[in-house]
Design a protein around this motif. Structure first.
Motif, mmCIF file in Angstrom:
data_model
loop_
_atom_site.group_PDB
_atom_site.id
_atom_site.type_symbol
_atom_site.label_atom_id
_atom_site.label_comp_id
_atom_site.label_asym_id
_atom_site.label_seq_id
_atom_site.Cartn_x
_atom_site.Cartn_y
_atom_site.Cartn_z
ATOM 1 N N GLY A 62 0.809 -1.217 0.000
ATOM 2 C CA GLY A 62 0.000 0.000 0.000
ATOM 3 C C GLY A 62 0.842 1.267 0.000
ATOM 4 N N ASP A 63 1.950 1.251 0.750
ATOM 5 C CA ASP A 63 2.848 2.419 0.770
ATOM 6 C C ASP A 63 3.415 2.686 -0.622
ATOM 7 N N ALA A 64 3.813 1.624 -1.308
ATOM 8 C CA ALA A 64 4.374 1.777 -2.646
ATOM 9 C C ALA A 64 3.317 2.286 -3.612
ATOM 10 N N ILE A 65 2.081 1.837 -3.449
ATOM 11 C CA ILE A 65 1.002 2.284 -4.337
ATOM 12 C C ILE A 65 0.802 3.788 -4.218
ATOM 13 N N GLN A 66 0.907 4.324 -3.001
ATOM 14 C CA GLN A 66 0.758 5.776 -2.831
ATOM 15 C C GLN A 66 1.827 6.528 -3.609
ATOM 16 N N ILE A 67 3.060 6.058 -3.567
ATOM 17 C CA ILE A 67 4.152 6.745 -4.277
ATOM 18 C C ILE A 67 4.028 6.515 -5.776
ATOM 19 N N LEU A 68 3.660 5.294 -6.188
ATOM 20 C CA LEU A 68 3.456 5.027 -7.617
ATOM 21 C C LEU A 68 2.331 5.903 -8.180
ATOM 22 N N THR A 69 1.324 6.186 -7.360
ATOM 23 C CA THR A 69 0.235 7.077 -7.786
ATOM 24 C C THR A 69 0.797 8.460 -8.084
ATOM 25 N N GLN A 70 1.687 8.952 -7.210
ATOM 26 C CA GLN A 70 2.314 10.260 -7.444
ATOM 27 C C GLN A 70 3.166 10.233 -8.712
ATOM 28 N N ILE A 71 3.910 9.141 -8.915
ATOM 29 C CA ILE A 71 4.768 9.019 -10.090
ATOM 30 C C ILE A 71 3.939 9.045 -11.367
ATOM 31 N N GLN A 72 2.849 8.259 -11.421
ATOM 32 C CA GLN A 72 2.050 8.230 -12.648
ATOM 33 C C GLN A 72 1.350 9.566 -12.873
ATOM 34 N N LYS A 73 0.957 10.272 -11.812
ATOM 35 C CA LYS A 73 0.350 11.598 -11.981
ATOM 36 C C LYS A 73 1.367 12.572 -12.564
ATOM 37 N N GLU A 93 -3.122 -6.953 -11.026
ATOM 38 C CA GLU A 93 -4.467 -6.793 -10.470
ATOM 39 C C GLU A 93 -4.500 -5.688 -9.420
ATOM 40 N N LYS A 94 -3.464 -5.615 -8.603
ATOM 41 C CA LYS A 94 -3.412 -4.583 -7.551
ATOM 42 C C LYS A 94 -3.316 -3.188 -8.174
ATOM 43 N N LEU A 95 -2.483 -3.030 -9.209
ATOM 44 C CA LEU A 95 -2.327 -1.720 -9.843
ATOM 45 C C LEU A 95 -3.581 -1.316 -10.609
ATOM 46 N N LEU A 96 -4.241 -2.272 -11.259
ATOM 47 C CA LEU A 96 -5.493 -1.975 -11.950
ATOM 48 C C LEU A 96 -6.582 -1.598 -10.944
ATOM 49 N N ALA A 97 -6.687 -2.363 -9.866
ATOM 50 C CA ALA A 97 -7.719 -2.107 -8.858
ATOM 51 C C ALA A 97 -7.532 -0.744 -8.193
ATOM 52 N N SER A 98 -6.277 -0.327 -8.041
ATOM 53 C CA SER A 98 -5.996 0.960 -7.398
ATOM 54 C C SER A 98 -6.182 2.130 -8.365
ATOM 55 N N GLY A 99 -6.285 1.831 -9.653
ATOM 56 C CA GLY A 99 -6.466 2.892 -10.647
ATOM 57 C C GLY A 99 -5.169 3.543 -11.098
#
Length: 133
Positions: A62-73, A93-99
């Motif tokens: 989950g921590d990595a997903i938050q930073i990956l979200t910033q990177i993709q933005k 699946e995790k990255l798709l589900a998180s958007g």
């Protein structure tokens, strides 16, 4: 072996294409590495394509997903395309589900991602040269 699961990344750019290669676990312990990657990406010159190449990433927390979200933005705020490749099924699946990523941005491997970009970028140059003749 803990060193093999520690996250590392490499940046490789050529002809306005940047490949960001990740290897290792994207977990709480790797947050500093992902933040460094985000900062490095902010300094890169304008590009046409950024490929996030998950070469060997078995885990995304989950921590990595938050930073990956910033990177993709950050990537999407620039006039370039985003492609994500070589995702292991649970990570996909995790990255798709998180958007974070869109299904159309996912490629099976790096070669497919680069070929897909070349296929979409070539017709416009052929049209332009045909009009010039």
């Amino acid at each position: 072996d803990e060193t093999s699961s520690k996250l590392v990344y490499f940046l490789s750019d050529k002809n306005s294409v940047l490949v960001v290669t990740f290897a290792g676990n994207m977990d709480t312990a790797s947050a500093d590495v992902l933040l460094r990657c985000k900062d490095d990406l902010a300094t890169i010159k304008p590009l046409k394509l950024v490929v996030l190449y998950f070469r060997d990433v078995p885990v995304v927390s989950g921590d990595a997903i938050q930073i990956l979200t910033q990177i993709q933005k950050d990537i999407r705020s620039k006039p370039c395309l985003l492609s994500v490749c070589s995702l292991k099924p649970p990570v996909r699946e995790k990255l798709l589900a998180s958007g974070i990523v869109r299904r159309a941005e996912i490629s099976d491997n790096l070669l497919v991602a680069l070929r897909s970009f070349m296929a979409t970028s070539e017709p416009t140059s052929q049209v332009a040269s045909a009009k010039a003749d």
